[in-house]
Design a protein around this motif. Structure first.
Motif, PDB file in Angstrom:
ATOM      1  N   ALA A 146      10.679  13.664  -6.447  1.00  0.00           N
ATOM      2  CA  ALA A 146      10.471  12.370  -7.078  1.00  0.00           C
ATOM      3  C   ALA A 146      11.574  11.394  -6.702  1.00  0.00           C
ATOM      4  N   GLN A 147      12.810  11.922  -6.668  1.00  0.00           N
ATOM      5  CA  GLN A 147      13.924  11.067  -6.257  1.00  0.00           C
ATOM      6  C   GLN A 147      13.759  10.596  -4.815  1.00  0.00           C
ATOM      7  N   GLU A 148      13.275  11.491  -3.930  1.00  0.00           N
ATOM      8  CA  GLU A 148      13.047  11.106  -2.539  1.00  0.00           C
ATOM      9  C   GLU A 148      11.949  10.048  -2.425  1.00  0.00           C
ATOM     10  N   SER A 149      10.885  10.192  -3.221  1.00  0.00           N
ATOM     11  CA  SER A 149       9.808   9.192  -3.207  1.00  0.00           C
ATOM     12  C   SER A 149      10.306   7.842  -3.701  1.00  0.00           C
ATOM     13  N   ALA A 150      11.125   7.853  -4.719  1.00  0.00           N
ATOM     14  CA  ALA A 150      11.679   6.589  -5.223  1.00  0.00           C
ATOM     15  C   ALA A 150      12.551   5.931  -4.172  1.00  0.00           C
ATOM     16  N   LYS A 151      13.319   6.735  -3.436  1.00  0.00           N
ATOM     17  CA  LYS A 151      14.158   6.194  -2.368  1.00  0.00           C
ATOM     18  C   LYS A 151      13.298   5.572  -1.272  1.00  0.00           C
ATOM     19  N   LEU A 152      12.195   6.255  -0.921  1.00  0.00           N
ATOM     20  CA  LEU A 152      11.297   5.704   0.084  1.00  0.00           C
ATOM     21  C   LEU A 152      10.654   4.408  -0.396  1.00  0.00           C
ATOM     22  N   MET A 153      10.307   4.342  -1.673  1.00  0.00           N
ATOM     23  CA  MET A 153       9.732   3.109  -2.220  1.00  0.00           C
ATOM     24  C   MET A 153      10.717   1.944  -2.083  1.00  0.00           C
ATOM     25  N   GLY A 154      11.968   2.225  -2.379  1.00  0.00           N
ATOM     26  CA  GLY A 154      12.973   1.175  -2.242  1.00  0.00           C
ATOM     27  C   GLY A 154      13.122   0.718  -0.804  1.00  0.00           C
ATOM     28  N   GLU A 155      13.097   1.692   0.140  1.00  0.00           N
ATOM     29  CA  GLU A 155      13.211   1.330   1.553  1.00  0.00           C
ATOM     30  C   GLU A 155      12.020   0.498   2.012  1.00  0.00           C
ATOM     31  N   VAL A 156      10.809   0.902   1.611  1.00  0.00           N
ATOM     32  CA  VAL A 156       9.617   0.139   1.988  1.00  0.00           C
ATOM     33  C   VAL A 156       9.662  -1.259   1.386  1.00  0.00           C
ATOM     34  N   GLY A 157      10.111  -1.381   0.144  1.00  0.00           N
ATOM     35  CA  GLY A 157      10.213  -2.700  -0.483  1.00  0.00           C
ATOM     36  C   GLY A 157      11.200  -3.594   0.231  1.00  0.00           C
TER      37      GLY A 157
ATOM     38  N   SER B  67       0.836  -1.205   0.000  1.00  0.00           N
ATOM     39  CA  SER B  67       0.000   0.000   0.000  1.00  0.00           C
ATOM     40  C   SER B  67       0.869   1.252   0.000  1.00  0.00           C
ATOM     41  N   LEU B  68       1.906   1.249   0.861  1.00  0.00           N
ATOM     42  CA  LEU B  68       2.811   2.401   0.880  1.00  0.00           C
ATOM     43  C   LEU B  68       3.524   2.573  -0.456  1.00  0.00           C
ATOM     44  N   MET B  69       3.944   1.445  -1.041  1.00  0.00           N
ATOM     45  CA  MET B  69       4.643   1.528  -2.324  1.00  0.00           C
ATOM     46  C   MET B  69       3.725   2.070  -3.416  1.00  0.00           C
ATOM     47  N   VAL B  70       2.462   1.661  -3.400  1.00  0.00           N
ATOM     48  CA  VAL B  70       1.519   2.166  -4.400  1.00  0.00           C
ATOM     49  C   VAL B  70       1.275   3.654  -4.215  1.00  0.00           C
ATOM     50  N   VAL B  71       1.151   4.068  -2.928  1.00  0.00           N
ATOM     51  CA  VAL B  71       0.961   5.497  -2.666  1.00  0.00           C
ATOM     52  C   VAL B  71       2.169   6.298  -3.140  1.00  0.00           C
ATOM     53  N   HIS B  72       3.376   5.803  -2.839  1.00  0.00           N
ATOM     54  CA  HIS B  72       4.587   6.489  -3.304  1.00  0.00           C
ATOM     55  C   HIS B  72       4.658   6.507  -4.829  1.00  0.00           C
ATOM     56  N   ALA B  73       4.266   5.403  -5.447  1.00  0.00           N
ATOM     57  CA  ALA B  73       4.303   5.357  -6.911  1.00  0.00           C
ATOM     58  C   ALA B  73       3.344   6.386  -7.508  1.00  0.00           C
ATOM     59  N   GLY B  74       2.150   6.506  -6.897  1.00  0.00           N
ATOM     60  CA  GLY B  74       1.206   7.519  -7.392  1.00  0.00           C
ATOM     61  C   GLY B  74       1.747   8.921  -7.233  1.00  0.00           C
ATOM     62  N   ALA B  75       2.383   9.192  -6.074  1.00  0.00           N
ATOM     63  CA  ALA B  75       2.969  10.518  -5.871  1.00  0.00           C
ATOM     64  C   ALA B  75       4.128  10.754  -6.829  1.00  0.00           C
ATOM     65  N   LEU B  76       4.919   9.718  -7.051  1.00  0.00           N
ATOM     66  CA  LEU B  76       6.055   9.845  -7.966  1.00  0.00           C
ATOM     67  C   LEU B  76       5.583  10.174  -9.374  1.00  0.00           C
TER      68      LEU B  76
ATOM     69  N   ARG C 186       3.054  11.859 -10.196  1.00  0.00           N
ATOM     70  CA  ARG C 186       2.568  13.233 -10.310  1.00  0.00           C
ATOM     71  C   ARG C 186       3.677  14.275 -10.205  1.00  0.00           C
ATOM     72  N   VAL C 187       4.731  13.967  -9.428  1.00  0.00           N
ATOM     73  CA  VAL C 187       5.727  15.002  -9.157  1.00  0.00           C
ATOM     74  C   VAL C 187       6.947  14.927 -10.066  1.00  0.00           C
ATOM     75  N   ILE C 188       7.075  13.873 -10.870  1.00  0.00           N
ATOM     76  CA  ILE C 188       8.266  13.767 -11.734  1.00  0.00           C
ATOM     77  C   ILE C 188       8.404  15.001 -12.649  1.00  0.00           C
ATOM     78  N   PRO C 189       7.320  15.426 -13.332  1.00  0.00           N
ATOM     79  CA  PRO C 189       7.510  16.594 -14.216  1.00  0.00           C
ATOM     80  C   PRO C 189       7.743  17.881 -13.442  1.00  0.00           C
ATOM     81  N   LYS C 190       7.250  17.987 -12.212  1.00  0.00           N
ATOM     82  CA  LYS C 190       7.293  19.247 -11.485  1.00  0.00           C
ATOM     83  C   LYS C 190       8.502  19.360 -10.557  1.00  0.00           C
ATOM     84  N   ASP C 191       8.815  18.303  -9.823  1.00  0.00           N
ATOM     85  CA  ASP C 191       9.852  18.384  -8.791  1.00  0.00           C
ATOM     86  C   ASP C 191      10.701  17.116  -8.827  1.00  0.00           C
ATOM     87  N   PRO C 192      11.734  17.055  -9.650  1.00  0.00           N
ATOM     88  CA  PRO C 192      12.573  15.845  -9.733  1.00  0.00           C
ATOM     89  C   PRO C 192      13.213  15.473  -8.402  1.00  0.00           C
TER      90      PRO C 192
END
Length: 424
Positions: free
Chosen positions: A252-263, A232-241, A243-249
């Motif tokens: 987005a990098q922080e969200s990807a890092k969190l996804m990896g940690e949760v995984g 669930s956390l990974m899906v939420v992070h993926a959804g946020a990632l 949306r924010v990739i075009p606006k705030d790289p």
């Protein structure tokens, strides 16, 4: 001449009461021997006192046949040959019939339930034999003119002869009958123990089957809790990632890092769960407990959830099963909030109360500004939480609130606490 259990008769059995062929041969042989002895004794009496002729010979033959035939039915009716012997003993014959019938009587009839019959017939046979032997010896003693032994000698000899004719068959019959009944009781006990062992084996198999089923259910619940929350956390992070990739790289990098940690955390917890199947109890890592609730809340915050943790009461440590169950309840509540209440404020409550520990996850009514995460739900999480809590003697409730929110709450009893500690 021991009677086996199948040889004895009973009122509910057929006429042919012999259980083995050799029993038939034995009884017929004894009947012939006793009949011959009775016939010879009767012949001796007739030859001395009566004139011999065809009617007398026929009577002797019939008497011998009838007296011997009583031994054929000795296993079914043991009193019949005894009565016949008592009738014939006054004629100074029927000794074989008397000894065999007394042995059969003592062997067949239960001791001590019918002891009075054995004692009565044995005493009557002894007295009758003593009287007949003593009378015969006195009748055949020398005349007064010759040297004759004292009377007490005849009495002693008569007593010894009577004892020899009656006591050994009775004692032998009682001994062999008791041994036979002991063997039968041991066989019955062995059969009962065998049946009991079969029943215990079936119960052990059933317990093993239930234990396997319970273990499978427990592992399934643990895997559900771990996978559902982390994914669930990974899906939420993926959804946020997304949306924010075009606006705030950078975000987005922080969200990807969190996804990896949760995984990675999900993989570690799965390894711990699966390791229970091949590791000893001492080697299994300690389960997650109440001390990890703050970290669990921080992970949900990092995923964008508006969540707060409130702790109250004097901190106490509970048994590992209770702490893990409370942790899983909060985890399941946060997972449900991720699934169904995106954007809503979530409150996590941990209260150490006098009657135990209470954990609750309460989310407000979801707002319309953020879409749901779109996670699937099988409805098994809350059911598993309820079973966990009730198994520990606690109470569990989950349902909607009047304001449109949702509450998941569990209370575990104080008897599960192991020690007191200061609130950190």
């Amino acid at each position: 001449m021991t009677n086996s259990p199948g040889d004895g008769g009973g009122p509910g059995r057929s006429l042919w009461w012999w259980g083995r062929r050799r029993s038939v041969v034995l009884d017929v042989g004894l009947a012939g021997l006793a009949g011959l002895e009775c016939a010879l004794g009767a012949y001796s009496m007739v030859a001395k006192q009566l004139h011999w002729g065809f009617p007398a010979a026929l009577a002797v033959a019939v008497l011998g046949a009838l007296s011997g035939a009583t031994l054929v039915v000795r296993r079914r009716w043991p009193a019949v040959p005894v009565v016949a012997a008592l009738v014939l003993v006054p004629g100074s014959f029927g000794v074989v019939l008397l000894m065999v019938s007394l042995y059969t009587l003592a062997t067949t009839w239960e001791w001590p339930t019918r002891r009075w019959r054995v004692v009565a017939f044995s005493a009557l046979a002894f007295v009758e034999t003593l009287a007949v032997v003593l009378f015969t010896m006195l009748a055949t003693s020398p005349d007064q003119g010759e040297q004759a032994p004292p009377t007490w000698v005849f009495v002693v000899m008569a007593v010894l002869i009577s004892i020899g004719a009656t006591v050994p068959p009775v004692v032998t019959g009682l001994y062999l009958g008791a041994r036979r009944r002991l063997v039968e009781s041991l066989k019955d006990r062995a059969h009962g123990l065998e049946t009991e062992l079969d029943l215990l084996a079936e119960q052990a198999q059933e317990r093993a089957r239930r234990a396997r089923l319970e273990e499978r259910t427990r592992i399934a619940r643990e895997m559900h809790d771990v996978v559902a929350h982390r994914v669930s956390l990974m899906v939420v992070h993926a959804g946020a990632l997304e949306r924010v990739i075009p606006k705030d790289p950078a975000k987005a990098q922080e969200s990807a890092k969190l996804m990896g940690e949760v995984g990675r955390q999900a993989l570690n917890e799965l390894r711990e769960i699966l390791g229970v199947l091949r590791m000893s109890e001492e080697a299994v890592a300690a389960p997650a407990g109440l001390a990890e609730l703050s970290r669990l809340v921080q992970q949900s915050e990092a995923a964008g959830m508006l969540v707060t943790l409130t702790v109250s009461g004097a901190r106490r440590q509970f048994v590992p099963e209770a702490e893990q169950t409370a942790y899983r309840v909060v985890q399941e509540g946060l997972t449900n909030a991720h699934k169904h209440a995106g954007g809503a404020r979530v409150s996590v409550l941990l209260a150490f109360v006098p009657n135990g520990v209470r954990v609750a996850v309460l989310n407000d009514c979801p707002g319309g500004g953020e879409r749901a995460a779109g996670l699937p739900s099988g409805g098994n999480g809350l059911v598993g939480m309820r079973e966990r809590v009730l198994a520990l003697g606690g109470s569990f409730s989950a349902g909607p609130e009047p304001d449109g929110g949702f509450r998941v709450e569990a209370v575990l009893p104080s008897r599960l606490a192991v020690q007191d500690a200061r609130l950190a």
